[in-house]
Design a protein around this motif. Structure first.
Motif, PDB file in Angstrom:
ATOM      1  N   THR A  15      -0.321  21.321  -8.510  1.00  0.00           N
ATOM      2  CA  THR A  15      -1.226  20.842  -9.560  1.00  0.00           C
ATOM      3  C   THR A  15      -0.531  19.982 -10.614  1.00  0.00           C
ATOM      4  OG1 THR A  15      -0.915  22.881 -10.817  1.00  0.00           O
ATOM      5  CG2 THR A  15      -2.799  22.797  -9.302  1.00  0.00           C
ATOM      6  N   THR A  16       0.737  19.690 -10.423  1.00  0.00           N
ATOM      7  CA  THR A  16       1.435  18.840 -11.390  1.00  0.00           C
ATOM      8  C   THR A  16       2.247  17.714 -10.756  1.00  0.00           C
ATOM      9  OG1 THR A  16       3.323  20.358 -11.448  1.00  0.00           O
ATOM     10  CG2 THR A  16       1.658  20.640 -13.155  1.00  0.00           C
ATOM     11  N   ASP A  17       2.494  17.761  -9.459  1.00  0.00           N
ATOM     12  CA  ASP A  17       3.403  16.798  -8.835  1.00  0.00           C
ATOM     13  C   ASP A  17       2.757  15.921  -7.772  1.00  0.00           C
ATOM     14  OD1 ASP A  17       6.041  17.610 -10.039  1.00  0.00           O
ATOM     15  OD2 ASP A  17       5.390  19.529  -9.194  1.00  0.00           O
ATOM     16  N   TRP A  18       2.748  14.604  -8.030  1.00  0.00           N
ATOM     17  CA  TRP A  18       2.383  13.604  -7.034  1.00  0.00           C
ATOM     18  C   TRP A  18       3.676  13.017  -6.474  1.00  0.00           C
ATOM     19  CZ3 TRP A  18      -2.232  12.657  -5.013  1.00  0.00           C
ATOM     20  CH2 TRP A  18      -3.386  12.951  -5.735  1.00  0.00           C
ATOM     21  N   PHE A  19       3.708  12.747  -5.190  1.00  0.00           N
ATOM     22  CA  PHE A  19       4.841  12.060  -4.579  1.00  0.00           C
ATOM     23  C   PHE A  19       4.324  10.825  -3.858  1.00  0.00           C
ATOM     24  CE2 PHE A  19       6.495  16.301  -5.153  1.00  0.00           C
ATOM     25  CZ  PHE A  19       7.739  16.029  -5.699  1.00  0.00           C
ATOM     26  N   SER A  20       5.072   9.738  -3.966  1.00  0.00           N
ATOM     27  CA  SER A  20       4.671   8.489  -3.303  1.00  0.00           C
ATOM     28  C   SER A  20       5.309   8.407  -1.923  1.00  0.00           C
ATOM     29  CB  SER A  20       5.087   7.277  -4.142  1.00  0.00           C
ATOM     30  OG  SER A  20       6.494   7.210  -4.237  1.00  0.00           O
ATOM     31  N   VAL A  21       4.549   7.846  -1.002  1.00  0.00           N
ATOM     32  CA  VAL A  21       5.034   7.577   0.352  1.00  0.00           C
ATOM     33  C   VAL A  21       4.740   6.102   0.591  1.00  0.00           C
ATOM     34  CG1 VAL A  21       4.865   8.152   2.787  1.00  0.00           C
ATOM     35  CG2 VAL A  21       4.443   9.923   1.065  1.00  0.00           C
ATOM     36  N   PRO A  22       5.735   5.250   0.438  1.00  0.00           N
ATOM     37  CA  PRO A  22       5.473   3.816   0.550  1.00  0.00           C
ATOM     38  C   PRO A  22       5.159   3.386   1.979  1.00  0.00           C
ATOM     39  CG  PRO A  22       7.814   4.216   0.304  1.00  0.00           C
ATOM     40  CD  PRO A  22       7.117   5.549   0.162  1.00  0.00           C
ATOM     41  N   LEU A  23       4.334   2.379   2.059  1.00  0.00           N
ATOM     42  CA  LEU A  23       4.002   1.770   3.345  1.00  0.00           C
ATOM     43  C   LEU A  23       4.550   0.351   3.360  1.00  0.00           C
ATOM     44  CD1 LEU A  23       0.309   2.998   3.648  1.00  0.00           C
ATOM     45  CD2 LEU A  23       2.332   3.974   4.717  1.00  0.00           C
ATOM     46  N   VAL A  24       4.484  -0.274   4.492  1.00  0.00           N
ATOM     47  CA  VAL A  24       4.989  -1.636   4.595  1.00  0.00           C
ATOM     48  C   VAL A  24       4.045  -2.598   3.885  1.00  0.00           C
ATOM     49  CG1 VAL A  24       6.213  -1.198   6.737  1.00  0.00           C
ATOM     50  CG2 VAL A  24       3.852  -1.986   6.818  1.00  0.00           C
ATOM     51  N   ALA A  25       4.555  -3.753   3.518  1.00  0.00           N
ATOM     52  CA  ALA A  25       3.722  -4.782   2.882  1.00  0.00           C
ATOM     53  C   ALA A  25       2.592  -5.152   3.821  1.00  0.00           C
ATOM     54  CB  ALA A  25       4.576  -6.007   2.566  1.00  0.00           C
ATOM     55  N   SER A  26       1.431  -5.366   3.226  1.00  0.00           N
ATOM     56  CA  SER A  26       0.283  -5.707   4.082  1.00  0.00           C
ATOM     57  C   SER A  26      -0.564  -6.785   3.447  1.00  0.00           C
ATOM     58  CB  SER A  26      -0.559  -4.461   4.334  1.00  0.00           C
ATOM     59  OG  SER A  26      -0.954  -3.881   3.117  1.00  0.00           O
ATOM     60  N   ALA A  43       0.865  -1.180   0.000  1.00  0.00           N
ATOM     61  CA  ALA A  43       0.000   0.000   0.000  1.00  0.00           C
ATOM     62  C   ALA A  43       0.897   1.225   0.000  1.00  0.00           C
ATOM     63  CB  ALA A  43      -0.905   0.007   1.231  1.00  0.00           C
ATOM     64  N   GLY A  44       0.354   2.338  -0.426  1.00  0.00           N
ATOM     65  CA  GLY A  44       1.130   3.566  -0.420  1.00  0.00           C
ATOM     66  C   GLY A  44       0.248   4.791  -0.442  1.00  0.00           C
ATOM     67  N   PHE A  45       0.774   5.871   0.080  1.00  0.00           N
ATOM     68  CA  PHE A  45       0.125   7.175   0.005  1.00  0.00           C
ATOM     69  C   PHE A  45       0.678   7.890  -1.217  1.00  0.00           C
ATOM     70  CE2 PHE A  45      -0.270   6.587   4.619  1.00  0.00           C
ATOM     71  CZ  PHE A  45      -1.555   7.043   4.836  1.00  0.00           C
ATOM     72  N   PHE A  46      -0.183   8.602  -1.920  1.00  0.00           N
ATOM     73  CA  PHE A  46       0.252   9.493  -2.986  1.00  0.00           C
ATOM     74  C   PHE A  46      -0.224  10.873  -2.577  1.00  0.00           C
ATOM     75  CE2 PHE A  46       0.394   5.359  -4.752  1.00  0.00           C
ATOM     76  CZ  PHE A  46       1.447   5.374  -5.646  1.00  0.00           C
ATOM     77  N   VAL A  47       0.719  11.800  -2.419  1.00  0.00           N
ATOM     78  CA  VAL A  47       0.418  13.146  -1.931  1.00  0.00           C
ATOM     79  C   VAL A  47       0.741  14.146  -3.034  1.00  0.00           C
ATOM     80  CG1 VAL A  47       0.922  14.858  -0.149  1.00  0.00           C
ATOM     81  CG2 VAL A  47       1.010  12.414   0.416  1.00  0.00           C
ATOM     82  N   ALA A  48      -0.224  15.008  -3.337  1.00  0.00           N
ATOM     83  CA  ALA A  48      -0.013  16.036  -4.357  1.00  0.00           C
ATOM     84  C   ALA A  48       0.625  17.258  -3.708  1.00  0.00           C
ATOM     85  CB  ALA A  48      -1.330  16.417  -5.007  1.00  0.00           C
ATOM     86  N   TYR A  49       1.736  17.677  -4.273  1.00  0.00           N
ATOM     87  CA  TYR A  49       2.423  18.870  -3.782  1.00  0.00           C
ATOM     88  C   TYR A  49       1.812  20.127  -4.391  1.00  0.00           C
ATOM     89  CZ  TYR A  49       6.007  22.333  -2.942  1.00  0.00           C
ATOM     90  OH  TYR A  49       6.661  23.468  -2.563  1.00  0.00           O
TER      91      TYR A  49
END
Length: 171
Positions: free
Chosen positions: A160-171, A152-158
Motif C-alpha cells: 500500500t505504499t510502494d510502486w515499482f517501475s518496469v520499463p519497456l522498450v521505446a515505442s 511505456a512502462g508498467f508500474f506495479v504496486a508491491y
C-alpha cells in the motif's frame, strides 16, 4: 433451503442465503457475488464479462487467455503532484507531456498494475507521481519519476505504499 415447488417439479431457481454450502453442483449462468471458494476446485469454468474483486488464490493457478483492461487517454497536466492528472485506468495512453506536466498513479494496493504510455508528440518527458505518502522505486511520491518521450512502462504496486517501475522498450 426449503424446496417450495410441488412434488415432481424440479427446483430450478433456488434462493441461497448467507452461509449456504453447495457441494458437487454445476453453476450455469446467473451471478455469484461475494462468494468464497475454499477447499475445492474450480475447473473448466468460463467467465464472461465477470468481475472478480480481491481474489485470493492459494496453492493453485489461473490461466488467462485474454485480458481486457480498462483504458484511457488522459492529458498530462500541472507542474507538481498537486495539479497533475490523476490516473484511473489500468492502461493510460498519456498525451500533452511537455517536460513539466505529469500524472499521478492511483493509490497502490498489492499486485495492482498500471501501464503508462507517453505518447508525447513534442518529444518531451512525462512526469509520473505517486499519491500521498506512497513512493516510486523508493523515492518519495512528490518527486517525479521521469518517463522519456515515446516510451511505456508498467508500474506495479508491491503493497500500500510502494510502486515499482518496469520499463519497456521505446515505442
Amino acid at each position: 433451503m426449503p424446496n417450495t415447488k410441488p412434488v415432481g417439479v424440479a427446483f430450478a431457481d433456488p434462493e441461497l442465503v448467507a452461509g449456504t454450502t453447495i457441494t458437487g453442483a454445476t453453476v450455469s449462468g446467473g451471478t455469484i457475488t461475494d462468494a468464497t471458494i475454499s477447499g475445492g476446485t474450480v475447473a473448466g469454468a468460463t467467465l464472461t464479462s465477470a468481475t472478480i474483486t480481491s481474489p485470493v488464490i492459494t496453492g493453485g493457478s489461473v490461466g488467462v487467455t485474454s485480458l481486457n483492461l480498462n483504458v484511457a487517454k488522459p492529458a498530462a497536466a500541472g507542474s507538481t503532484r498537486a495539479d497533475a492528472t490523476a490516473l484511473t485506468a489500468s492502461f493510460n495512453w498519456v498525451t500533452a507531456a511537455d517536460a513539466a506536466k505529469g500524472v499521478v498513479l492511483p493509490a497502490p494496493t498489492a499486485g495492482r498494475v498500471v501501464v503508462i504510455k507517453n505518447d508525447d508528440t513534442a518529444n518531451a518527458i512525462l512526469k509520473v507521481y505517486a499519491p500521498g505518502s506512497a513512493q516510486i522505486n523508493g523515492v518519495a511520491g512528490s518527486t517525479a519519476f521521469s518517463m522519456a518521450a515515446k516510451t511505456a512502462g508498467f508500474f506495479v504496486a508491491y503493497d500500500t505504499t510502494d510502486w515499482f517501475s518496469v520499463p519497456l522498450v521505446a515505442s
